[in-house]
Design a protein around this motif. Structure first.
Motif, PDB file in Angstrom:
ATOM      1  N   LYS A  37      -4.335   2.017   6.968  1.00  0.00           N
ATOM      2  CA  LYS A  37      -4.203   1.781   8.400  1.00  0.00           C
ATOM      3  C   LYS A  37      -2.862   1.100   8.666  1.00  0.00           C
ATOM      4  O   LYS A  37      -2.263   0.496   7.777  1.00  0.00           O
ATOM      5  CB  LYS A  37      -5.354   0.928   8.914  1.00  0.00           C
ATOM      6  CG  LYS A  37      -5.425  -0.473   8.290  1.00  0.00           C
ATOM      7  CD  LYS A  37      -6.601  -1.265   8.849  1.00  0.00           C
ATOM      8  CE  LYS A  37      -6.626  -2.689   8.265  1.00  0.00           C
ATOM      9  NZ  LYS A  37      -7.742  -3.488   8.818  1.00  0.00           N
ATOM     10  N   ASP A  38      -2.376   1.239   9.915  1.00  0.00           N
ATOM     11  CA  ASP A  38      -1.119   0.605  10.337  1.00  0.00           C
ATOM     12  C   ASP A  38       0.026   0.899   9.357  1.00  0.00           C
ATOM     13  O   ASP A  38       0.810   0.016   8.993  1.00  0.00           O
ATOM     14  CB  ASP A  38      -1.308  -0.912  10.467  1.00  0.00           C
ATOM     15  CG  ASP A  38      -2.356  -1.273  11.514  1.00  0.00           C
ATOM     16  OD1 ASP A  38      -2.470  -0.523  12.501  1.00  0.00           O
ATOM     17  OD2 ASP A  38      -3.071  -2.266  11.312  1.00  0.00           O
ATOM     18  N   LEU A  39       0.142   2.155   8.951  1.00  0.00           N
ATOM     19  CA  LEU A  39       1.138   2.516   7.941  1.00  0.00           C
ATOM     20  C   LEU A  39       2.518   2.721   8.546  1.00  0.00           C
ATOM     21  O   LEU A  39       2.668   2.986   9.747  1.00  0.00           O
ATOM     22  CB  LEU A  39       0.709   3.798   7.217  1.00  0.00           C
ATOM     23  CG  LEU A  39      -0.630   3.757   6.471  1.00  0.00           C
ATOM     24  CD1 LEU A  39      -0.908   5.097   5.812  1.00  0.00           C
ATOM     25  CD2 LEU A  39      -0.642   2.643   5.431  1.00  0.00           C
ATOM     26  N   VAL A  40       3.518   2.618   7.672  1.00  0.00           N
ATOM     27  CA  VAL A  40       4.917   2.902   8.033  1.00  0.00           C
ATOM     28  C   VAL A  40       5.252   4.275   7.475  1.00  0.00           C
ATOM     29  O   VAL A  40       5.180   4.497   6.251  1.00  0.00           O
ATOM     30  CB  VAL A  40       5.881   1.854   7.452  1.00  0.00           C
ATOM     31  CG1 VAL A  40       7.316   2.194   7.833  1.00  0.00           C
ATOM     32  CG2 VAL A  40       5.504   0.458   7.920  1.00  0.00           C
ATOM     33  N   VAL A  71       0.870  -1.188   0.000  1.00  0.00           N
ATOM     34  CA  VAL A  71       0.000   0.000   0.000  1.00  0.00           C
ATOM     35  C   VAL A  71       0.902   1.231   0.000  1.00  0.00           C
ATOM     36  O   VAL A  71       1.787   1.356   0.857  1.00  0.00           O
ATOM     37  CB  VAL A  71      -0.908   0.019   1.238  1.00  0.00           C
ATOM     38  CG1 VAL A  71      -1.713   1.310   1.288  1.00  0.00           C
ATOM     39  CG2 VAL A  71      -1.832  -1.183   1.255  1.00  0.00           C
ATOM     40  N   ASN A  72       0.707   2.121  -0.966  1.00  0.00           N
ATOM     41  CA  ASN A  72       1.470   3.367  -1.048  1.00  0.00           C
ATOM     42  C   ASN A  72       0.512   4.532  -0.820  1.00  0.00           C
ATOM     43  O   ASN A  72      -0.504   4.648  -1.499  1.00  0.00           O
ATOM     44  CB  ASN A  72       2.119   3.507  -2.429  1.00  0.00           C
ATOM     45  CG  ASN A  72       3.024   2.327  -2.741  1.00  0.00           C
ATOM     46  OD1 ASN A  72       4.089   2.175  -2.162  1.00  0.00           O
ATOM     47  ND2 ASN A  72       2.588   1.487  -3.677  1.00  0.00           N
ATOM     48  N   ARG A  82       2.701   0.309   3.604  1.00  0.00           N
ATOM     49  CA  ARG A  82       2.702  -0.935   4.380  1.00  0.00           C
ATOM     50  C   ARG A  82       2.517  -2.106   3.423  1.00  0.00           C
ATOM     51  O   ARG A  82       1.915  -1.973   2.355  1.00  0.00           O
ATOM     52  CB  ARG A  82       1.604  -0.939   5.442  1.00  0.00           C
ATOM     53  CG  ARG A  82       0.193  -1.219   4.932  1.00  0.00           C
ATOM     54  CD  ARG A  82      -0.784  -1.260   6.101  1.00  0.00           C
ATOM     55  NE  ARG A  82      -2.162  -1.437   5.663  1.00  0.00           N
ATOM     56  CZ  ARG A  82      -2.883  -2.542   5.866  1.00  0.00           C
ATOM     57  NH1 ARG A  82      -2.358  -3.574   6.490  1.00  0.00           N
ATOM     58  NH2 ARG A  82      -4.141  -2.619   5.446  1.00  0.00           N
ATOM     59  N   TYR A  83       3.064  -3.235   3.813  1.00  0.00           N
ATOM     60  CA  TYR A  83       2.911  -4.468   3.022  1.00  0.00           C
ATOM     61  C   TYR A  83       1.691  -5.221   3.524  1.00  0.00           C
ATOM     62  O   TYR A  83       1.410  -5.264   4.731  1.00  0.00           O
ATOM     63  CB  TYR A  83       4.159  -5.328   3.127  1.00  0.00           C
ATOM     64  CG  TYR A  83       5.312  -4.788   2.300  1.00  0.00           C
ATOM     65  CD1 TYR A  83       5.413  -5.088   0.944  1.00  0.00           C
ATOM     66  CD2 TYR A  83       6.287  -3.983   2.887  1.00  0.00           C
ATOM     67  CE1 TYR A  83       6.462  -4.585   0.187  1.00  0.00           C
ATOM     68  CE2 TYR A  83       7.340  -3.476   2.139  1.00  0.00           C
ATOM     69  CZ  TYR A  83       7.420  -3.781   0.773  1.00  0.00           C
ATOM     70  OH  TYR A  83       8.451  -3.278   0.023  1.00  0.00           O
TER      71      TYR A  83
END
Length: 600
Positions: free
Chosen positions: A228-231, A159-160, A212-213
């Protein structure tokens, strides 16, 4: 016949035609400096504008983004990841030209990212071939984020996401530092906020990037399931320079009593920095965000709307509230917009202004004015032109009505004194529709007075019949009526009704052609204005004079209009009387009583 003459004299037959044509000529002039007016009444309203609510990007700035800074500072691999995520999350297009050069198209923020990627040998087209897009969650102005899902190496899905900092941090749980991911801490968040503020204070537009992957594409793919839960990957700082002509346009606004207000989707610090740079934000004034605005009641906003010069992180629905708040203070509001969601605000505003380059068709249809160059300075120029056109319409009205007052007074006094009918209906119609109409139309080409943008905006609620306007129509009409009566009495005494009528007609016609020169300014002498300052008016006077001479000299025309020949003495008398309005108005101007205080 006397009653018919009086009725014809009392009605300004050419007024409606002249007013409409003057507005239409003004609309044509506006096209030349990049403003397309879609409705004629908008020309008049433009001149009354007291508040201009303007978008920042592309209107106050050049809309030419370039990435000039990135954070965090670290190895090239971190920078590459930051740009790679950004590039995969863009919809702008990259085209390779024949000579090896590149051409970009699309949103300026995204084209700036593409250009920055090329600087690190990251080609958007190559990346998308290598890492194809599987799904996306489009950007919207409410959540201020965009997300794509791309298939990366070994078939992994990533996810970008890019968007506003606050919006990205709200869905972030980890951070990428020196090539390693770890949980994000409060200290990290404070550092990020500090870096964001530093960039924003330098007038940079800051974009946050995260990723996030995931194991599989969510079904359905929505903001809730994807973002959600992104880096956190970092920040991109972009410069969008202010248009060089905007600071002067803002100063002109303020001098003219117009309040310019910035409305933008950018971060508050960035918006304030740009607004300060162009003179739209001064110490002591306030900036408010869309989220803060949502917490403010309408009543509170109406009371304090004057305190805010900058609205940041604003959604389209906030624009309607801002417009209504200013209108509650009796202000005439111009609002800019380019998106579909801006249509309600454009409709609500007294003057809706859409962008011709980036604006949607919905926004254009909802607007009153379209800017073909998307430039704030053009709005100010349109306001100035609106004031000029309104001034010139007043000149035409004053000119035509003063002529009617003179005609009515002449016929009325002659009737009371039982001196016959000084003007037949055909003579009055000739003056009203032929002789007067051309100069009245040519007044629309009068240049703006030098102080036009130092006056306060007029109050449209007062109408145009001010005390000064009524006074000028009255005394100038009386002057024209009395000198025409004097000519009639001389002719009546020397040669009867026919000669009196001829002399009255001559003086009435030519005195108005001389009198039109008085109307260039209500305060300055007509001799301050060059004859060549309005060549159209000079031409109109000459044509009208020739038509008058045609009626007075050509035998067949004389027979039709009931005119008789005059000798040299009577020609000289009519010429002298025709010059009286210039002397009378010059005297009144010199005495300082040609206008009222509420007009300037």
């Amino acid at each position: 016949m006397m009653a018919v003459s009086l009725a014809v004299a009392a009605i300004p037959e050419g007024l409606q035609i002249v007013s409409t044509i003057v507005l239409a000529i003004g609309v044509q002039r506006m096209v030349k400096f990049n403003a397309i007016v879609r409705t004629l009444p908008s020309v008049e309203t433009l001149g009354s504008t007291t508040v201009i609510c303007s978008d920042k990007t592309g209107t106050l700035t050049q809309n030419k983004m370039s990435v000039v800074e990135g954070w965090p500072e670290g190895p090239d691999s971190d920078k590459a990841t930051l740009l790679e995520v950004s590039l995969l999350c863009t919809d702008a297009h990259l085209k390779t030209l024949a000579g090896g050069d590149y051409e970009t198209s699309g949103d300026p923020t995204e084209t700036a990212i593409i250009q920055a990627g090329l600087g690190l040998n990251l080609n958007k087209n190559d990346l998308e071939k290598k890492f194809p897009r599987m799904e996306e969650v489009p950007f919207d102005s409410e959540r201020k984020r965009m997300a794509t899902i791309n298939q990366m190496e070994a078939g992994r899905l990533r996810v970008n996401v890019k968007g506003g900092l606050d919006e990205i941090l709200s869905v972030t749980t980890r951070i990428l530092i020196h090539g390693k991911e770890r949980p994000i801490t409060q200290e990290d968040r404070e550092t990020i906020e500090k870096e964001n503020s530093r960039m924003a204070q330098s007038a940079l537009r800051v974009l946050a990037v995260a990723y996030r992957y995931i194991d599989a594409v969510p079904s359905p793919a929505t903001a809730q399931t994807v973002e959600k839960d992104l880096v956190f990957a970092g920040l991109l700082g972009m410069i969008d320079p202010a248009r060089p002509e905007v600071p002067d346009a803002v100063k002109k606004c303020q001098t003219a009593g117009i309040r310019p207000v910035m409305i933008t989707g950018d971060h508050r610090v960035t918006a304030v920095a740009i607004a300060s740079e162009i003179g739209m934000y001064n110490p002591g004034e306030k900036a408010i965000t869309g989220s803060e605005l949502s917490l403010v009641s309408d009543e509170n906003l109406y009371q304090h709307v004057r305190d805010y010069s900058v609205y940041a992180r604003v959604a389209p629905e906030h624009k309607v509230r801002i417009v209504r708040a200013w209108q509650s203070q009796g202000q005439i509001v111009a609002m800019t917009g380019d998106g579909v969601n801006d249509a309600p605000a454009l409709k609500q505003a007294d003057i809706g202004i859409s962008m011709g380059i980036v604006g949607t068709e919905v926004a254009k249809d909802a607007s009153d004015v379209i800017l073909t160059d998307d430039n704030f300075a053009t709005i100010v120029r349109a306001v100035e032109e609106g004031r000029r056109i309104y001034d010139n319409i007043l000149k035409a009205i004053q000119f035509l009505l003063s002529a009617n007052v003179g005609e009515v007074l002449l016929i009325f006094i002659a009737t009371v004194l039982n001196l016959g009918n000084p003007l037949s209906p055909i003579l009055i119609l000739w003056i009203n529709l032929v002789t007067d109409s051309l100069p009245a139309l040519a007044l629309s080409m009068d240049p703006a007075e030098k102080d036009i943008m130092t006056r306060k905006p007029r109050n449209p609620g007062k109408g145009f019949f001010t005390r000064g306007m009524i006074w000028r129509i009255f005394y100038q009409g009386v002057t024209i009526g009395l000198i025409s009566l004097a000519a009639y009495l001389v002719g009546y005494h020397d040669g009867g009704v026919a000669l009196g009528r001829t002399m009255a007609f001559t003086v009435l016609g030519f005195s108005q052609l001389f009198h039109v020169r008085n109307l260039h300014s209500n305060r300055l002498s007509s001799f301050h204005s060059s004859l060549l300052s309005n060549k159209a008016l000079l031409g109109a006077i000459m044509i009208s004079a020739l038509m008058m001479f045609a009626v007075l000299i050509i035998p067949s025309m004389m027979n039709i209009f009931g005119i008789v020949a005059m000798d040299t003495v009577h020609w000289l008398i009519t010429a002298g009387l025709s010059l009286v309005p210039i002397l009378a108005v010059e005297l009144v101007k010199w005495a300082g009583i040609n206008h009222s205080k509420d007009e300037y």
